[in-house]
Write a protein that holds these residues in place. Structure first.
Motif, PDB file in Angstrom:
ATOM      1  N   LEU A 182       1.077  -1.489  -0.124  1.00  0.00           N
ATOM      2  CA  LEU A 182       0.056  -0.064   0.089  1.00  0.00           C
ATOM      3  C   LEU A 182       1.114   1.263   0.142  1.00  0.00           C
ATOM      4  O   LEU A 182       2.172   1.473   0.589  1.00  0.00           O
ATOM      5  CB  LEU A 182      -0.954   0.328   1.323  1.00  0.00           C
ATOM      6  N   GLU A 214      -2.185   3.918  -3.284  1.00  0.00           N
ATOM      7  CA  GLU A 214      -2.283   2.510  -4.383  1.00  0.00           C
ATOM      8  C   GLU A 214      -2.804   0.919  -3.219  1.00  0.00           C
ATOM      9  O   GLU A 214      -1.961   1.449  -2.659  1.00  0.00           O
ATOM     10  CB  GLU A 214      -0.394   3.103  -4.649  1.00  0.00           C
ATOM     11  N   GLY A 215      -2.660   0.134  -4.144  1.00  0.00           N
ATOM     12  CA  GLY A 215      -3.510  -0.244  -3.376  1.00  0.00           C
ATOM     13  C   GLY A 215      -4.623  -0.705  -2.803  1.00  0.00           C
ATOM     14  O   GLY A 215      -5.699   0.420  -2.947  1.00  0.00           O
ATOM     15  N   ASP A 216      -5.112  -1.540  -2.281  1.00  0.00           N
ATOM     16  CA  ASP A 216      -6.427  -2.006  -1.349  1.00  0.00           C
ATOM     17  C   ASP A 216      -6.485  -1.158   0.069  1.00  0.00           C
ATOM     18  O   ASP A 216      -6.346  -1.961   0.595  1.00  0.00           O
ATOM     19  CB  ASP A 216      -6.809  -2.613  -1.977  1.00  0.00           C
ATOM     20  N   TRP A 217      -6.411  -0.368  -0.009  1.00  0.00           N
ATOM     21  CA  TRP A 217      -7.334   0.639   1.583  1.00  0.00           C
ATOM     22  C   TRP A 217      -8.154  -0.015   1.974  1.00  0.00           C
ATOM     23  O   TRP A 217      -9.476   0.553   2.244  1.00  0.00           O
ATOM     24  CB  TRP A 217      -6.658   1.816   1.909  1.00  0.00           C
ATOM     25  N   LYS A 218      -7.658  -0.457   3.227  1.00  0.00           N
ATOM     26  CA  LYS A 218      -8.790  -0.917   3.971  1.00  0.00           C
ATOM     27  C   LYS A 218      -9.429  -0.428   5.898  1.00  0.00           C
ATOM     28  O   LYS A 218     -10.554   0.025   6.060  1.00  0.00           O
ATOM     29  CB  LYS A 218      -9.486  -2.825   4.516  1.00  0.00           C
ATOM     30  N   ASP A 221     -11.126   8.058   4.983  1.00  0.00           N
ATOM     31  CA  ASP A 221     -10.707   7.140   4.446  1.00  0.00           C
ATOM     32  C   ASP A 221      -9.548   7.651   3.149  1.00  0.00           C
ATOM     33  O   ASP A 221      -9.680   8.963   2.678  1.00  0.00           O
ATOM     34  CB  ASP A 221     -11.669   6.449   2.904  1.00  0.00           C
TER      35      ASP A 221
END
Length: 973
Positions: free
Chosen positions: A788, A812-816, A956
């Motif tokens: 991330l 960048e990437g799947d930030w949860k 977020d």
């Protein structure tokens, strides 16, 4: 948890009530009967166990000359004898009811006193103890009087036959642990000692005994009905009403009613042949009607707080001046109700509530919370018949002591005791003794024994369902129907621990929307930090674990709206704004304001309203606003005057409601409510000719007033001022609500942030380019061990004297996981210690704690920008900032303008240092000032003991763009 017991338990392990005391009766602060305070310096000896010393110290001729002395009231652990200990729910000893450890600190107390020369002969005398923790045996002149239990309730002993003119010796043995300790597990410091007043009361022949003042009010006729039950023949006079009646005789007459908003008291007197007792009578009637709690025919809305008794130096030994100061602060911050968590307070406190006007839930001295750790509350005294007499004793002593206070509108059985037969017995006794006040207890979700549905820390969504009477049904249809028809309160909500609580405004809108929702009580009033000093004399406040406790709950004891020194926290300022009893609203730019009276009883005649037309450089025009004396619930719309001279830039109307005259709790001019309405939006500044970047000597780049490192593209100097950064920053020192120790792991933001590595982000330079009139620096900001990242582009442009930075962030990437913050951090010279800004203030604010932030121009030192939470954490952000200026003593400094408005934080230590500090002395000022300029902040919430943030306040990871302009004004402005 049954086990074989010896035939006779020692008195301090016997679950039965105390012995030897007179029947409980109404407390009153004065009468014409003689009384003698026995507060003062007492002889004191501490033993490590209950039976380490024999009882010879109670003999009058015992030689205690070598003993130390101790003030009474006091807790011996706050005077160098042992140490305080804090637990929230855990018992700090093995759970083996009714037994307690052999290691049981026991304090022997002796006090010698003479009777005054004018002490009356005849009659009797009563020796009253208002509070001893946790159990005691008492002697006077060598004669045993009895055993005291029920730490925060009074007991009186008949002593007239034992008194001497001189040399009376009062001896008290106090045990820290006793069977009573199992009933007093109340989320506070364990503080043994005689902590409330000790008083000798002369009881003349035919003295006033117990009495019960019934003063009802009929809102339809305006008449009050007075009837006083008394154990002795007596007469009651109310001169202002022309009443002179015998006890047991009812009289009806037109009166002004008592409410928390209009605390009308009538001076009266109860007289017997032997004693005259001044009374203050308030007429009011409490009913639950159509599922709504009403006083004097009207629904009431609790804007409340939970209040433990606490002083940072004296523990629960709180004096009258401190009690009054607390209540004045409550009234001044629009608080109208107190839940006496989790025990009856010093009785004088209730008299002040009568006088100043606060609704009171009086809670019994009962909590067995430690049993929740055992399966099905195994062994819980609330469901053990051996303990029922003690529970009934505590209920009776509370009701009989406090029953004549009009401020008390609800009795509470206790707190966090599970359910059981003992609680049912208490409810039945209280209902029979005083059927005119409803009964509260939160711990039984079925509400089998209560008249009010009460919950702790229910989130906004559930509270809304409850408001609609659409909550999850109970399995028993009859109980479900009964509960669904009850009024609802949040007896605890908005946990005020550290920075916060957030989400107050949303709760308040629910309370105001749904009739069933009758408000709540913030947990709690004050941080329980104990005043201490480090070796060099620097003060701080200690919390759990600071005294070597084996078991403790850390700083969970610091969860109040006041700091321990009684300074209001930002949370109290926010709460005042959220619960203000006048709503002032309007549409931006309309010049029209709508004013709604949110009081339950009072019209608006006690308030004066004013308007001001304000711009960045101050007030342009102001005047009075003629608001009619609206009745509760009524609204009016008014046109605001147009100022003769307007301002070309941003402007606001500020409308205020202040006290029109002095009151018992604040002076005329005290602000009760306010609002700001946008009048003119700012216009963007005219563009200036751009400057082009160029290379300078020594590996630097020059752009306008800025000098940059050619290799990294970082700003190093701004017109003579050394600068470190700015760099993208996403970390904040976790707040107590971020840590959320009592929440499930998935609701602990700080745990998720640390697991991902947001506290150790790394910055990789991907490119430094000069192109046309811009310097562009591309970076990748990411934590180790993760793919991330936040792709960050800094684009610098300039004029000759202004340097503009635009930051573009792309995840960048799947930030949860949400971000703690999103902005830039830079270091400035430590000499720039004075701050000025235009935006929200004067205090800190965060996305869900910003109701009290008002737009204006403010100044403060960098040191004064800090909020000194007992456990250091993220603090001090100012919201909606248009520009901020850091200056030195000569007025020179750096100004930052933001687009859009930003969050501004400045401190003399880094976020990492703030994160690492356990107490305020751990924050050591450095040589630089660290400035955070944030585009976004994660909300605060209340997850330290309650719900987390609402979705709208979650930060977020998402694409973002924001800009700052740096300059060094020549004139210091």
């Amino acid at each position: 948890m049954t086990r074989e017991q010896p035939l006779a338990l020692p008195y301090y392990e016997d679950p039965a009530p105390g012995t030897g005391a007179l029947p409980p009766r109404a407390w009153y602060p004065a009468s014409d009967a003689a009384r003698l305070s026995l507060n003062g310096r007492w002889g004191f000896r501490l033993a490590p166990a209950a039976q380490a010393e024999d009882e010879s110290f109670a003999r009058p001729d015992f030689d205690a000359a070598h003993w130390e002395t101790l003030p009474v009231p006091a807790h011996w652990v706050l005077h160098g004898h042992g140490a305080p200990a804090y637990t929230n729910t855990l018992y700090p000893f093995p759970v083996e009811p009714p037994y307690v450890p052999t290691e049981n600190p026991t304090g022997d107390h002796r006090f010698t006193f003479d009777l005054p020369g004018d002490w009356p002969g005849g009659g009797d005398a009563a020796l009253r103890f208002d509070g001893i923790e946790s159990a005691a045996k008492i002697w006077l002149n060598g004669e045993e009087l009895g055993v005291f239990k029920g730490s925060r309730l009074p007991a009186e002993y008949s002593v007239g036959h034992l008194l001497r003119p001189e040399g009376n010796v009062l001896a008290v043995r106090v045990h820290q642990w006793s069977a009573a300790s199992y009933l007093e597990d109340q989320d506070q410091w364990w503080l043994p000692g005689i902590f409330r007043d000790v008083t000798l009361l002369h009881r003349p022949e035919e003295a006033a005994g117990d009495f019960f003042v019934h003063a009802d009010y009929d809102h339809r006729t305006g008449e009050g009905t007075l009837l006083v039950d008394s154990n002795h023949g007596s007469r009651i006079t109310v001169p202002e009403l022309g009443l002179d009646i015998a006890a047991g005789e009812a009289a009806s007459i037109a009166v002004e009613p008592w409410t928390a908003e209009t605390p009308r008291l009538y001076e009266a007197e109860l007289a017997t042949a032997g004693e005259r007792v001044p009374l203050r009578i308030g007429f009011r009637t409490i009913v639950i009607e159509d599922g709504v709690l009403k006083v004097n025919g009207r629904r009431i809305l609790f804007r409340g707080v939970n209040r433990h008794e606490f002083h940072p130096e004296h523990g629960r030994a709180v004096d009258l001046a401190t009690m009054r100061a607390d209540l004045l602060l409550m009234k001044q911050h629009n608080i109208n109700a107190v839940r006496t968590s989790h025990y009856p307070p010093h009785p004088a406190f209730l008299g002040l509530c009568d006088e100043l006007g606060l609704w009171v839930i009086d809670e019994c001295d009962l909590e067995t919370h430690g049993f929740v750790k055992l399966e099905d509350w195994r062994g819980n005294p609330a469901d053990d018949d051996r303990w029922t007499p003690a529970l009934l004793d505590r209920a009776a002593r509370m009701v009989e002591r406090d029953k004549n206070h009009p401020a008390i509108v609800i009795w509470s059985l206790g707190n966090e005791c599970g359910t059981g037969r003992g609680l049912t017995a208490m409810a039945q006794w209280i209902r029979a003794r005083d059927p005119h006040r409803p009964i509260h207890y939160e711990g039984d979700r079925t509400c089998a024994d209560t008249d009010i549905y009460s919950r702790m820390y229910a989130d906004h969504a559930e509270v809304e369902l409850i408001g609609r009477r659409e909550e999850t049904p109970l399995e028993d249809p009859a109980l479900d129907a009964k509960r669904r028809a009850m009024p609802f309160i949040l007896c605890e909500y908005a946990h005020a621990m550290g920075n916060g609580p957030g989400g107050l405004s949303e709760y308040q809108r629910l309370f105001e929307t749904h009739e069933r929702l009758q408000g709540g009580f913030v947990w709690e009033w004050i941080d329980h930090g104990i005043a201490q000093r480090i070796a060099d004399g620097t003060p701080y406040f200690a919390y759990g674990g600071d005294f070597g406790e084996e078991l403790h709950d850390g700083n969970f004891v610091c969860d109040g709206l006041l700091f321990p020194d009684r300074t209001p926290s930002p949370g109290l300022i926010e709460y005042k704004k959220v619960i203000e009893p006048v709503r002032i609203e309007g549409d931006p730019g309309s010049g029209t304001v709508r004013i709604t009276n949110g009081h339950d009883f009072a019209d608006l005649s006690h308030l004066a309203f004013g308007w001001a037309y304000e711009a960045e450089d101050g007030t342009v025009a102001e005047g009075a606003l003629a608001v009619p004396p609206l009745a509760p619930g009524e609204s009016t719309e008014l046109k605001l005057p147009s100022p003769a001279h307007t301002h070309g830039g941003e402007a606001w109307w500020t409308v205020r409601a202040v006290l029109a005259a002095d009151t018992a709790w604040a002076a005329a001019g005290h602000e009760v409510a306010w609002a700001q309405l946008a009048a003119v939006r700012p216009e963007p500044p005219a563009p200036q000719p751009p400057a082009a970047p160029r290379r300078g000597e020594g590996g630097v780049l020059v752009l306008g007033p800025g000098t940059f490192d050619a290799a990294t593209g970082e700003l190093r100097h701004l017109r003579g001022f050394q600068v470190t950064g700015p760099r993208l920053d996403v970390w904040r020192a976790p707040t107590d609500n971020d840590v959320a120790a009592l929440s499930p792991a998935g609701r602990q933001p700080a745990l998720l942030w640390r697991k991902l590595g947001l506290h150790r982000m790394r910055h990789r330079i991907a490119g430094v380019e000069m192109s046309g009139d811009a310097l562009t620096v591309t970076t990748r900001v990411a934590p180790a061990a993760s793919d991330l990242a936040l792709r960050t582009v800094y684009r610098w442009t300039a004029t000759d004297d202004r340097l503009r930075l635009t930051v573009d962030v792309t995840p960048e990437g799947d930030w949860k996981v949400p971000l703690p913050r999103l902005g830039v951090r830079l270091g400035l010279p430590g000499s720039l210690g004075d701050a000025a800004w235009y935006g929200g203030g004067p205090g800190e604010a965060y996305p869900d704690t910003r109701a009290a932030s008002r737009i204006g121009r403010y100044t403060a030192t960098v040191d004064a920008l800090q909020t000194p939470y007992v456990r250091p954490q993220e603090n001090g952000a100012r919201a909606d900032v248009r520009w901020a200026h850091l200056r030195g003593e000569d007025g020179a400094g750096i100004r930052i303008d933001g687009e859009p408005a930003f969050w501004f934080t400045a401190r003399r230590w880094t976020t990492e240092q703030l994160d690492a500090a356990g107490h305020t002395p751990g924050l050591v000022p450095g040589e630089r000032i660290w400035l955070n300029l944030d585009h976004g902040q994660q909300g605060i919430g209340s997850a330290s003991c309650g719900p987390g943030i609402l979705p709208r306040y979650r930060l977020d990871a998402a694409p973002a763009s924001f800009s700052f302009t740096f300059s060094v004004p020549d004139n210091g402005q």
